[in-house]
Design an enzyme around this catalytic site. Structure first.
Site, PDB file in Angstrom:
ATOM      1  CG  ASP A   1       1.703  -3.167  10.054  1.00 45.07           C
ATOM      2  OD1 ASP A   1       2.658  -2.456   9.670  1.00 45.07           O
ATOM      3  OD2 ASP A   1       1.022  -3.843   9.265  1.00 45.07           O
TER       4      ASP A   1
ATOM      5  CG  ASP B   1       4.026  -7.385   7.134  1.00 48.34           C
ATOM      6  OD1 ASP B   1       3.407  -6.736   6.274  1.00 48.34           O
ATOM      7  OD2 ASP B   1       3.472  -8.226   7.865  1.00 48.34           O
TER       8      ASP B   1
ATOM      9  N   GLY C   1       0.848  -1.207   0.000  1.00 44.87           N
ATOM     10  CA  GLY C   1       0.000   0.000   0.000  1.00 44.87           C
ATOM     11  C   GLY C   1       0.877   1.249   0.000  1.00 44.87           C
TER      12      GLY C   1
ATOM     13  CG  MET D   1      -7.597   3.494   6.443  1.00 47.04           C
ATOM     14  SD  MET D   1      -6.636   4.007   5.008  1.00 47.04           S
ATOM     15  CE  MET D   1      -7.597   3.261   3.715  1.00 47.04           C
TER      16      MET D   1
ATOM     17  CB  THR E   1       3.061   0.434   5.992  1.00 42.48           C
ATOM     18  OG1 THR E   1       1.739   0.234   6.524  1.00 42.48           O
ATOM     19  CG2 THR E   1       4.050   0.048   7.072  1.00 42.48           C
TER      20      THR E   1
ATOM     21  CG  ASP F   1      -1.421  -0.313   7.986  1.00 50.17           C
ATOM     22  OD1 ASP F   1      -2.225   0.628   7.819  1.00 50.17           O
ATOM     23  OD2 ASP F   1      -1.327  -1.268   7.212  1.00 50.17           O
TER      24      ASP F   1
ATOM     25  NE  ARG G   1      -2.179  -3.843   6.264  1.00 50.26           N
ATOM     26  CZ  ARG G   1      -1.206  -4.522   5.684  1.00 50.26           C
ATOM     27  NH1 ARG G   1      -1.495  -5.406   4.769  1.00 50.26           N
ATOM     28  NH2 ARG G   1       0.044  -4.325   6.000  1.00 50.26           N
TER      29      ARG G   1
ATOM     30  NE  ARG H   1     -27.052  12.041  11.803  1.00 46.77           N
ATOM     31  CZ  ARG H   1     -27.612  13.122  11.300  1.00 46.77           C
ATOM     32  NH1 ARG H   1     -26.940  13.890  10.468  1.00 46.77           N
ATOM     33  NH2 ARG H   1     -28.841  13.447  11.621  1.00 46.77           N
TER      34      ARG H   1
ATOM     35  NE  ARG I   1      -2.036  -7.927  -2.277  1.00 46.59           N
ATOM     36  CZ  ARG I   1      -3.058  -8.694  -1.938  1.00 46.59           C
ATOM     37  NH1 ARG I   1      -4.205  -8.579  -2.570  1.00 46.59           N
ATOM     38  NH2 ARG I   1      -2.932  -9.571  -0.980  1.00 46.59           N
TER      39      ARG I   1
END
Ligand code: ADP
Length: 348
Positions: free
Chosen positions: A135, A109, A11, A175, A131, A133, A177, A274, A78
């Site tokens: 992570d 990763d 990503g 976001m 990334t 994320d 993941r 909302r 990818r």
């Protein structure tokens, strides 16, 4: 080394272009030429009709201009073929034919696994953690995470302003993941009252109880920040029971989402909650000063390592400074979730 390559994979994340620029600058400094490999590992397989669509010489003057742009100039994608050993051998032949002696891989990763495979076939690679994320356990921050958090905080503040005007709660999905770090830091940074993450089990009833208490205490405009991966951590009985009790026959994905959570809070807490799903704006922002700095330092260190014949490494941040360690060791590290911060945010 006389010639190195650089690619962005997985990503996209803000700061990837700045990292490519830094690699180009460091390559020029060391007198090396630089090849940009396009669309992640796809470029190494040379599937296009024109070689420039797969690999192209990077001109530093062009790269300097893209440094502050979000997205990735080299494109990213990818590459499922890269999981096949014979395709990786084909890639290495192309890499050698182009005279590329080492590669800087900017990605997450998955991309690091690909880099490790290339190292095993004799192509030294150095990874930069591109990334949003956050992570990857071995680094305090991944490249793009700071920008993504800033983007969320800006948007949540705007949502809170209108929630305040109307005295109604907001549910905001961010976001990340399977990692709750964006949600956690965005909630802390925006003053959100409730945070839901994949790392901690939760139930809709428990969130509704907390929101009801906030409303009873005179705060009808509370913000719930939920990480996109949090549905994996929901108590399974919670929605099953709801569906059974109400005779609903719907698919999981139609139910386990932020709009459904808002709807449930609306009914359970008798409020006008909302939903907003922040989505890709988090990935497409101009990199923050911090990410731009990190990209610059990481790109420089990656090229220095290759210049010294050191491959199979990844760059990260430790105590606020760039450092490197072997890819395998980096991937083995286990992430530690900041439970204390989570508990503090959710204290009412
Ligand atoms: P990210 O790098 O953001 O985690 P992915 O998991 O999609 O993103 O991985 C990006 C690419 O890395 C994949 O499309 C594939 O080309 C390559 N890759 C991932 N895992 C492996 C693996 N085990 N072996 C070889 N290549 C891999």
């Amino acid at each position: 080394m006389h010639r190195i390559g650089v690619l962005t994979s997985g990503g996209d994340s803000p700061g990837m272009n700045a990292a490519v620029m830094a690699v180009a600058k460091a390559a020029r400094y060391h007198g090396m030429s630089l090849i940009g490999i396009k669309r992640g590992y796809n470029g190494t397989l040379c599937k296009s009709h024109h070689i420039e669509d797969d690999m192209l010489e990077l001109d530093l003057d062009t790269i300097l201009d893209i440094a502050d742009q979000p997205g990735t100039y080299l494109r990213t994608a990818r590459c499922l073929e890269f999981h096949r050993p014979e395709m990786r051998v084909h890639a290495v032949n192309n890499i050698r034919e182009m005279g590329i002696e080492g590669i800087v891989v900017i990605g997450g990763d998955g991309s690091y696994h690909g880099a490790m495979e290339l190292c095993a076939l004799g192509v030294p690679c150095v990874g930069i953690p591109g990334t949003i994320d956050n992570d990857l356990a071995y680094t305090e921050m991944t490249l793009g995470y700071d920008t993504a958090v800033n983007s969320c905080v800006d948007d949540i503040r705007a949502i809170r302003a209108t929630s305040r005007s109307h005295d109604r709660p907001a549910v905001v999905e961010v976001m990340g993941r399977h990692c709750g770090d964006i949600a956690l830091k965005a909630a802390a940074g925006s003053g959100a009252e409730i945070c839901i993450v994949p790392e901690v089990n939760w139930s809709i009833q428990e969130v509704a109880n907390r929101l009801s208490r906030l409303i009873d205490m005179g705060n009808p405009r509370a913000t719930v920040v939920i990480a996109e991966g949090a549905w994996d951590a929901m108590h399974p009985m919670d929605w099953h029971r709801y569906l059974r009790e109400n005779g609903c026959h719907v698919h999981d994905d139609d139910v386990m989402n932020t709009h459904f959570l808002s709807l449930m809070l609306k009914y359970k807490c008798k409020c006008e909650a909302r939903p907003t799903v922040l989505g890709y704006t988090q990935r497409g922002r101009t990199p923050s000063a911090y990410d731009s700095w990190f990209a610059f330092e990481a790109g420089n260190l990656a090229v220095n390592l290759l210049e010294n014949g050191i491959g199979n490494q990844v760059i990260g941040l430790k105590d606020g400074r760039v450092y490197y360690l072997p890819i395998g060791m980096a991937l083995q590290q286990k992430r530690e979730f900041n439970l204390q911060l989570y508990n503090l945010i959710n204290t009412i």
